[in-house]
Design a protein around this motif. Structure first.
Motif, PDB file in Angstrom:
ATOM      1  N   UNK A  81      16.086-103.762  23.366  1.00 36.20           N
ATOM      2  CA  UNK A  81      15.086-102.842  24.352  1.00 36.20           C
ATOM      3  C   UNK A  81      15.994-101.288  24.712  1.00 36.20           C
ATOM      4  N   UNK A  82      16.682-100.731  24.022  1.00 37.88           N
ATOM      5  CA  UNK A  82      17.735 -99.190  24.404  1.00 37.88           C
ATOM      6  C   UNK A  82      17.280 -98.783  24.089  1.00 37.88           C
ATOM      7  N   UNK A  83      17.231 -97.536  25.363  1.00 37.71           N
ATOM      8  CA  UNK A  83      16.844 -95.882  25.501  1.00 37.71           C
ATOM      9  C   UNK A  83      18.682 -95.709  24.307  1.00 37.71           C
ATOM     10  N   UNK A  84      17.941 -94.385  23.900  1.00 35.00           N
ATOM     11  CA  UNK A  84      19.006 -93.402  23.115  1.00 35.00           C
ATOM     12  C   UNK A  84      19.952 -93.527  23.926  1.00 35.00           C
ATOM     13  N   UNK A  85      20.914 -93.597  23.191  1.00 32.57           N
ATOM     14  CA  UNK A  85      22.688 -93.370  24.147  1.00 32.57           C
ATOM     15  C   UNK A  85      23.111 -92.101  24.237  1.00 32.57           C
ATOM     16  N   UNK A  86      22.430 -90.974  23.373  1.00 29.16           N
ATOM     17  CA  UNK A  86      22.212 -89.710  24.098  1.00 29.16           C
ATOM     18  C   UNK A  86      21.502 -88.671  24.142  1.00 29.16           C
ATOM     19  N   UNK A  87      21.605 -87.664  25.200  1.00 31.08           N
ATOM     20  CA  UNK A  87      19.805 -86.778  24.869  1.00 31.08           C
ATOM     21  C   UNK A  87      20.169 -85.739  23.684  1.00 31.08           C
ATOM     22  N   UNK A  88      21.153 -85.625  22.464  1.00 29.33           N
ATOM     23  CA  UNK A  88      20.979 -85.180  21.567  1.00 29.33           C
ATOM     24  C   UNK A  88      20.065 -86.568  20.956  1.00 29.33           C
ATOM     25  N   UNK A  89      20.741 -87.195  20.745  1.00 28.22           N
ATOM     26  CA  UNK A  89      19.256 -88.364  19.749  1.00 28.22           C
ATOM     27  C   UNK A  89      18.440 -88.518  20.324  1.00 28.22           C
ATOM     28  N   UNK A  90      18.039 -88.950  21.350  1.00 27.08           N
ATOM     29  CA  UNK A  90      16.687 -88.589  22.285  1.00 27.08           C
ATOM     30  C   UNK A  90      16.157 -87.284  21.633  1.00 27.08           C
ATOM     31  N   UNK A  91      16.588 -85.834  21.624  1.00 25.56           N
ATOM     32  CA  UNK A  91      15.801 -85.083  21.509  1.00 25.56           C
ATOM     33  C   UNK A  91      15.618 -85.146  20.543  1.00 25.56           C
ATOM     34  N   UNK A  92      16.310 -85.265  19.024  1.00 24.78           N
ATOM     35  CA  UNK A  92      16.256 -85.485  17.750  1.00 24.78           C
ATOM     36  C   UNK A  92      14.917 -86.342  17.535  1.00 24.78           C
ATOM     37  N   UNK A  93      14.462 -87.317  17.195  1.00 22.71           N
ATOM     38  CA  UNK A  93      13.552 -88.275  17.392  1.00 22.71           C
ATOM     39  C   UNK A  93      12.283 -87.999  18.328  1.00 22.71           C
ATOM     40  N   UNK A  94      12.572 -87.286  19.163  1.00 25.85           N
ATOM     41  CA  UNK A  94      11.160 -86.544  20.073  1.00 25.85           C
ATOM     42  C   UNK A  94      10.789 -84.551  18.631  1.00 25.85           C
TER      43      UNK A  94
END
Length: 121
Positions: A81-94
């Motif tokens: 249960x981990x969040x993305x480490x960076x905003x860039x990673x979150x946006x890439x998956x999004x």
């Protein structure tokens, strides 16, 4: 003889009226179903993505006409249960999820897709 002809004529007209009524009702029903299918299929997608700052990292939200349809605050598919480490990673998956939604595909993410996007987990 006119009474027999008149009787047959009335019977024929009555039967014709009944058949036309069924056909008309069937036409109306088919037309309404087609109209509903057209309306639902033509619903315009107005998808947007935004990053979300969470306690231990980043996530993303995808909205359609200002309504949240997906809110992802953890990395999908992994056992932790981990969040993305960076905003860039979150946006890439999004962005990948949004691309799938725009092409009417399932928005699920696979482990292989995480690897290709170089998401650290």
């Amino acid at each position: 003889m006119t009474t027999t002809t008149n009787h047959k004529s009335k019977f024929f007209r009555k039967k014709l009226r009944k058949n036309l009524s069924y056909i008309f009702n069937l036409f109306i029903i088919v037309f309404l179903i087609g109209l509903l299918i057209f309306i639902f299929c033509q619903k315009e997608k107005n998808l947007n993505i935004q990053s979300i700052k969470v306690n231990h990292g980043w996530g993303y939200a995808i909205t359609n006409n200002n309504r949240i349809i997906i809110k992802q605050t953890v990395i999908p598919v992994i056992s932790e249960y981990k969040s993305f480490q960076t905003e860039k990673e979150a946006m890439a998956v999004g962005q990948l999820v949004m691309k799938k939604l725009n092409t009417n595909k399932s928005p699920t993410i696979t482990k292989n897709e995480l690897i290709l996007l170089k998401i650290r987990h």
